[in-house]
Structures are given as C-alpha cells and as structure tokens.
Design an enzyme around this catalytic site. Structure first.
Site, PDB file in Angstrom:
ATOM      1  N   CYS A 164       0.847  -1.201   0.000  1.00  0.00           N
ATOM      2  CA  CYS A 164       0.000   0.000   0.000  1.00  0.00           C
ATOM      3  C   CYS A 164       0.875   1.241   0.000  1.00  0.00           C
ATOM      4  O   CYS A 164       0.390   2.341  -0.231  1.00  0.00           O
ATOM      5  CB  CYS A 164      -0.929  -0.008   1.189  1.00  0.00           C
ATOM      6  SG  CYS A 164      -0.049   0.163   2.727  1.00  0.00           S
ATOM      7  N   GLU A 223      -5.701   2.212  -8.541  1.00  0.00           N
ATOM      8  CA  GLU A 223      -4.692   1.353  -7.910  1.00  0.00           C
ATOM      9  C   GLU A 223      -4.502   0.089  -8.749  1.00  0.00           C
ATOM     10  O   GLU A 223      -5.444  -0.669  -8.950  1.00  0.00           O
ATOM     11  CB  GLU A 223      -5.127   0.969  -6.487  1.00  0.00           C
ATOM     12  CG  GLU A 223      -4.092   0.114  -5.790  1.00  0.00           C
ATOM     13  CD  GLU A 223      -4.451  -0.229  -4.354  1.00  0.00           C
ATOM     14  OE1 GLU A 223      -5.609  -0.586  -4.079  1.00  0.00           O
ATOM     15  OE2 GLU A 223      -3.538  -0.161  -3.492  1.00  0.00           O
TER      16      GLU A 223
HETATM   17  P1  NAD Z   1      -9.435  -6.924   0.043  1.00  0.00           P
HETATM   18  O1  NAD Z   1     -10.219  -5.716   0.362  1.00  0.00           O
HETATM   19  O2  NAD Z   1      -9.808  -7.722  -1.150  1.00  0.00           O
HETATM   20  O3  NAD Z   1      -9.481  -7.958   1.277  1.00  0.00           O
HETATM   21  C1  NAD Z   1      -9.124  -7.570   2.575  1.00  0.00           C
HETATM   22  C2  NAD Z   1      -9.870  -8.436   3.567  1.00  0.00           C
HETATM   23  O4  NAD Z   1     -11.279  -8.213   3.440  1.00  0.00           O
HETATM   24  C3  NAD Z   1      -9.644  -9.926   3.358  1.00  0.00           C
HETATM   25  O5  NAD Z   1      -9.511 -10.526   4.618  1.00  0.00           O
HETATM   26  C4  NAD Z   1     -10.886 -10.380   2.618  1.00  0.00           C
HETATM   27  O6  NAD Z   1     -11.226 -11.707   2.933  1.00  0.00           O
HETATM   28  C5  NAD Z   1     -11.948  -9.419   3.091  1.00  0.00           C
HETATM   29  N1  NAD Z   1     -12.923  -9.033   2.046  1.00  0.00           N
HETATM   30  C6  NAD Z   1     -12.666  -8.835   0.729  1.00  0.00           C
HETATM   31  N2  NAD Z   1     -13.798  -8.425   0.095  1.00  0.00           N
HETATM   32  C7  NAD Z   1     -14.764  -8.357   1.015  1.00  0.00           C
HETATM   33  C8  NAD Z   1     -16.149  -8.009   0.977  1.00  0.00           C
HETATM   34  N3  NAD Z   1     -16.758  -7.637  -0.150  1.00  0.00           N
HETATM   35  N4  NAD Z   1     -16.842  -8.061   2.125  1.00  0.00           N
HETATM   36  C9  NAD Z   1     -16.251  -8.419   3.281  1.00  0.00           C
HETATM   37  N5  NAD Z   1     -14.953  -8.770   3.374  1.00  0.00           N
HETATM   38  C10 NAD Z   1     -14.212  -8.741   2.267  1.00  0.00           C
HETATM   39  O7  NAD Z   1      -7.896  -6.490  -0.026  1.00  0.00           O
HETATM   40  P2  NAD Z   1      -6.655  -7.394  -0.446  1.00  0.00           P
HETATM   41  O8  NAD Z   1      -6.697  -7.624  -1.915  1.00  0.00           O
HETATM   42  O9  NAD Z   1      -6.526  -8.561   0.453  1.00  0.00           O
HETATM   43  O10 NAD Z   1      -5.451  -6.415  -0.090  1.00  0.00           O
HETATM   44  C11 NAD Z   1      -4.917  -5.494  -0.991  1.00  0.00           C
HETATM   45  C12 NAD Z   1      -5.452  -4.115  -0.719  1.00  0.00           C
HETATM   46  O11 NAD Z   1      -5.132  -3.736   0.608  1.00  0.00           O
HETATM   47  C13 NAD Z   1      -4.837  -3.055  -1.606  1.00  0.00           C
HETATM   48  O12 NAD Z   1      -5.856  -2.188  -2.009  1.00  0.00           O
HETATM   49  C14 NAD Z   1      -3.852  -2.352  -0.692  1.00  0.00           C
HETATM   50  O13 NAD Z   1      -3.573  -1.015  -1.039  1.00  0.00           O
HETATM   51  C15 NAD Z   1      -4.569  -2.426   0.606  1.00  0.00           C
HETATM   52  N6  NAD Z   1      -3.668  -2.267   1.732  1.00  0.00           N
HETATM   53  C16 NAD Z   1      -3.748  -1.120   2.456  1.00  0.00           C
HETATM   54  C17 NAD Z   1      -2.885  -0.909   3.513  1.00  0.00           C
HETATM   55  C18 NAD Z   1      -2.946   0.351   4.291  1.00  0.00           C
HETATM   56  O14 NAD Z   1      -2.279   0.432   5.313  1.00  0.00           O
HETATM   57  N7  NAD Z   1      -3.699   1.365   3.894  1.00  0.00           N
HETATM   58  C19 NAD Z   1      -1.940  -1.883   3.852  1.00  0.00           C
HETATM   59  C20 NAD Z   1      -1.902  -3.053   3.089  1.00  0.00           C
HETATM   60  C21 NAD Z   1      -2.771  -3.241   2.043  1.00  0.00           C
END
Ligand code: NAD
Length: 494
Positions: free
Chosen positions: A289, A394
C-alpha cells in the site's frame, strides 16, 4: 534445493478458546505462487464457528481485563521471544505463501515483532492523567479501560505483519481478539497463533477464524464485537467495513488502497534516488500500500528528464525475478493468476490510453525453472497524463507510470488530485522544497528522500482520503487510544 519450511500440506485450523479446531466449512487450496505447489488448505468457517470464537473471546474478557497490565505484557514478552527464535522460519513461510522475496519477508517479520515490543510498554502507555483541585476539594482524572472483543481483518499482501498492527495493542490493553487473516495467505497467522499458545495467553484471549467475506460480515453483524480494525482495498474499507460499523455502532479503523506519487526534483541525489525508487515501485512486486505507482519528474529540461528516465529503465530492467527463497532474487511473483491478469489488464489499458510502454513487464525472464503463471517483470510507462486510468486507479503490481510536472506546485496539485492519500514522497536536496511538499500534500504518510513511507511501530500508520476511514490509527499510542475507552472520574469526599 531451496529450504522450504512448509514441506507437507498445512491444513489450517481455527484457533478458538485455546483449542485447534477443524472447520466444517468449504476448504480452499493455498498455492505457492512461485512454483504452483499447493502448500495448504484453508477453511471458509461457518457462522457457528465464528459465533463460538466471539463467545470465547467474550467469556475470556472479564478475567483478562482484570489481569494486571504487567502480567498481560509478560505473555507478550514471551511471544516476542518465541518470534525471535522462529524468525527465519516465520519469514520463509511468508515467502512460500505470498511470493515476496526472503529479504522482504524478513523485513515484514521484523516490523511485526516491533509492534509486539511496543505493546510491551502498555503499563505506561495506557496510563491516565490526574488533576487535583479542579474545584475546591474536588479531584478529576481519566483512566483508560479496555472495551471488549475486537475483530481484526487482514489483507493478502502482508500476511504476518498487518494483524500485528492491532492485535498486540488490543490484548495488551485488556481486550480479546478474533483475527480473520486473508484466506489467500492464512498460514502465517496460524504460525503466530501456535506461538501465542506457547507463550501462555489464557484461552479465548487470542482467537483466529479463517475464511473470506462471510466471516467478515459475521464479525460486522455480531453484537458481541465492540470494534473492528481492517486493512484492505478501498471498496471493502469504505463500502463494507466503515459503512457497516457506522450502522452497528462499532468503533473502527479501516485502512484502504493507495496510489502513491514519488516526486523527483531536479536537485535530487540521483544515485541514491534510483535504488530507493526500485524498491518502492517493484519491491513486493508492487503489492504494497506504500509502493510507488506514479513517478512525477519535475522540471522543464528535456535532457535532464530523458537522462533520469534512462537511469530508471536501466535499473528496472536489471531486477532479478524469481522464487523469493533464492537470496539472489529481487522480485518474486504476484500473489496469484487473477492478480497477474488484473495487472496485465492495466498494462493493456495504458497502451490503449496512449501511454508509451518503455518496459513491458509481461515479457519476463524468470531465474530458475518455475511456471510463469504468477510472474511479471517491472513495467514502465512514459507519457502518462493524470487523467489516465493507469495514473488514477490502484494497479497493485509492478507498474510505474511516469508523469511530468513543470514545477513543484504542479506536482503537488497532481498528488492532491488523486483520490488516495497514503504515502507520497519527494526526492530533493532542498529543505524548502521538502517543507513545501510535506506542508501541502494530502497524504497520511509523507516521505522526504524515502521511497516506502512505512511508519515504525511507535508511530501511527496514517492515511488520508480514500486510503483511510476513521480517526485513530493502528500502531503505537493511537492504537492504545483506539482499544481503550477514556473514563473520567470526578471525586469529592465529605
Ligand atoms: P481486500 O479488500 O480484497 O481484502 C481484505 C480483507 O477483506 C480480506 O480478509 C478479505 O477476505 C476481506 N474481504 C474482501 N472483500 C470483502 C467483501 N466484499 N466483504 C467483506 N470482506 C471482504 O484487499 P486485499 O486484496 O486482500 O489487499 C490489498 C489491498 O489492501 C490493496 O488495495 C492495498 O492497497 C490495501 N492495503 C492497504 C494498507 C494500508 O495500510 N492502507 C496496507 C496493506 C494493504
């Protein structure tokens, strides 16, 4: 042969009330993206299992809350020690389940452990404050009390570290937790829970329930959950987590996605800037991120622009791509084929939008004999304009979009026009430019000659605009405040 700690398929169990229980839910494969081997099986836990974890956490709360902060932190000191003893194994597991290089994994393990260390300071960190004689013979003070059960939801890109931005502070302050790791990378959190058990945390204090969105929704809906910390993409952070927590009255930290700008001033130290840009844009295969995404080269001198870009290209094309357990590899695969397809989709979009693809990451040379399924090389686009999708959205992969700005004001305006505000940075040798940048840029974390603006454990992990929803942040003092209620006592004795 590379030393892989996961030799047999790890069937991930839930850790509920101090017991390892097999889920009755659907089972998914966990695949090592570098060699395509199945290394684990992860369940999508059922509602009953999630309820059992929340009940266990609720039952454990009163006694844990009444355990002295010193005694609580003794469990954390032991956990830290066990993590140090297993440091290399924990790091190698991350590389196996996620794909990042072993050095990136070691960095992640270190950053995770640092949060445990900081939370060991809870006896002083959670102290309140006191005023004598706020009126005649009346004293007033604030104490910080734990709140109850917290849900901690992690993303795929930092399987070990990110839940540790929250969990150590939550339990050190006297709360209990239910952690939901990303189902794509569940093994690291299972390994942590094994150490939690060995460290002697009482049953029910630290629970792990595996699964995907159904588990998240159950945590959001359950009245027994007092608050949620979430790290993941912006649509989930904003539309699911923040919204639902508002509806159900839960306190919340929701960290979202990013599109970070690296602003290059004509007076930057080029030889030091180029390596910093390489790790920023292409480290962790761009799946951070805080990864650089847009490179803004400032100045009107065409030769200087071309010269800088040439150096960027030369460095990017030398990056060694392969299986991250090989110490000579500098960039591992992306997490899975769907993610690779999404990234290559953006490369196609960039070409259609009229940007110039100077380095095509789709044509990747892999060190060693590994299937190309999840591998990409660094990609570099020139002639990118701020309105293009590849500059605004992104991509979350090793793709650099190069933009041009006439001066610093124009570069800052580009940063501030982005919907995201996570980790923008400037590279310069001018204190004046650095100050103007940090003063005016809308970014929760700001770098000056730093390519990955990751706050250490005793600073808040900030974020602005679509990168963050909430007020208090994970890590350090802000996490302590998030995980405690302030209770004010006003006292008079007759
Ligand atoms: P994601 O949103 O797909 O998933 C994150 C979590 O939410 C997972 O545990 C997943 O099972 C759950 N999830 C996914 N979709 C959902 C829904 N519709 N309803 C309920 N739960 C749901 O994210 P990802 O692909 O695992 O991670 C990558 C993203 O995280 C990127 O956008 C990255 O920028 C972000 N990120 C942000 C930070 C920060 O500090 N701001 C740090 C690391 C990653």
């Amino acid at each position: 042969m590379l030393d892989e700690p996961i030799k047999e398929i790890q069937v991930v169990k839930n850790y509920i009330d101090g017991e390892w229980t097999a889920s009755r839910g659907e089972i998914l494969d966990v695949v090592n993206p570098a060699n395509g081997r199945t290394i684990g099986k992860v369940p999508i836990s059922t509602r009953a299992e999630i309820d059992a974890a929340i009940d266990a956490a609720k039952t454990a709360f009163p006694a844990w809350r009444a355990t002295t902060p010193l005694a609580r932190t003794r469990c954390l000191f032991r956990l830290k020690q066990l993590m140090e003893e297993h440091f290399e194994e924990l790091s190698r597991v991350q590389t196996q389940e996620h794909g990042k290089t072993i050095d990136e994994s070691r960095g992640e393990t270190r950053r995770g452990i640092e949060n445990v260390e900081v939370a060991c300071g809870i006896p002083t960190l959670m102290q309140g404050y006191f005023s004598e004689d706020i009126a005649s013979s009346i004293d007033e003070w604030v104490i910080r009390q734990p709140v109850g059960v917290f849900g901690i939801i992690g993303p795929f890109n930092f399987p070990f570290m990110i839940p540790l931005w929250s969990a150590p502070y939550a339990v050190a302050t006297g709360n209990t937790v239910v952690i939901k790791p990303s189902s794509e990378v569940p093994i690291s959190q299972m390994k942590i829970a094994e150490l939690v058990e060995e460290a002697g945390f009482p049953p029910g204090v630290w629970n792990v329930v595996n699964g995907g969105r159904t588990v998240v929704n159950a945590l959001l809906e359950h009245p027994g959950i007092a608050g949620i910390t979430f790290v993941g993409s912006t649509p989930t952070a904003k539309e699911v987590i923040y919204k639902k927590c508002g509806e159900t009255g839960k306190r919340v930290i929701a960290q979202g996605g990013a599109k970070n700008f690296m602003v290059i001033m004509p007076d930057c130290d080029v030889n030091r800037t180029i390596p910093a840009l390489m790790t920023s844009f292409f480290g962790n295969a761009g799946q951070r991120c805080l990864a650089g995404a847009n490179l803004v080269i400032v100045g009107e001198d065409n030769r200087a622009y071309a010269g800088f870009l040439e150096k960027v290209l030369a460095a990017a094309s030398k990056i060694v791509v392969g299986y991250g357990l090989d110490e000579s590899v500098q960039m591992g695969p992306v997490r899975d084929k769907d993610k690779k397809d999404r990234i290559t989709g953006y490369i196609e979009t960039g070409v259609k939008e009229g940007a110039k693809l100077l380095l095509d990451g789709r044509r990747v040379k892999i060190l060693g004999d590994f299937p190309p399924t999840c591998f990409l090389g660094p990609a570099v686009f020139d002639n990118v304009t701020p309105d293009m999708r590849i500059a605004r959205e992104e991509i979350f992969g090793p793709v650099m979009s190069v933009l041009r700005a006439r001066n610093l004001d124009e570069a800052i305006a580009m940063c501030n026009d982005s919907p995201f505000g996570n980790g923008h940075a400037i590279f310069t040798s001018s204190g004046r430019s650095a100050r103007d940048f940090q003063y005016n840029v809308t970014s929760g974390n700001v770098g000056v000659n730093i390519g990955i603006v990751a706050p250490v454990a005793f600073f808040p992990f900030s974020g602005m605009k679509d990168s963050f929803f909430g007020i208090l942040h994970t890590q350090g003092q802000e996490a302590v405040r998030f995980f405690t209620e302030s209770k004010v006592i006003i006292q008079r004795w007759f």
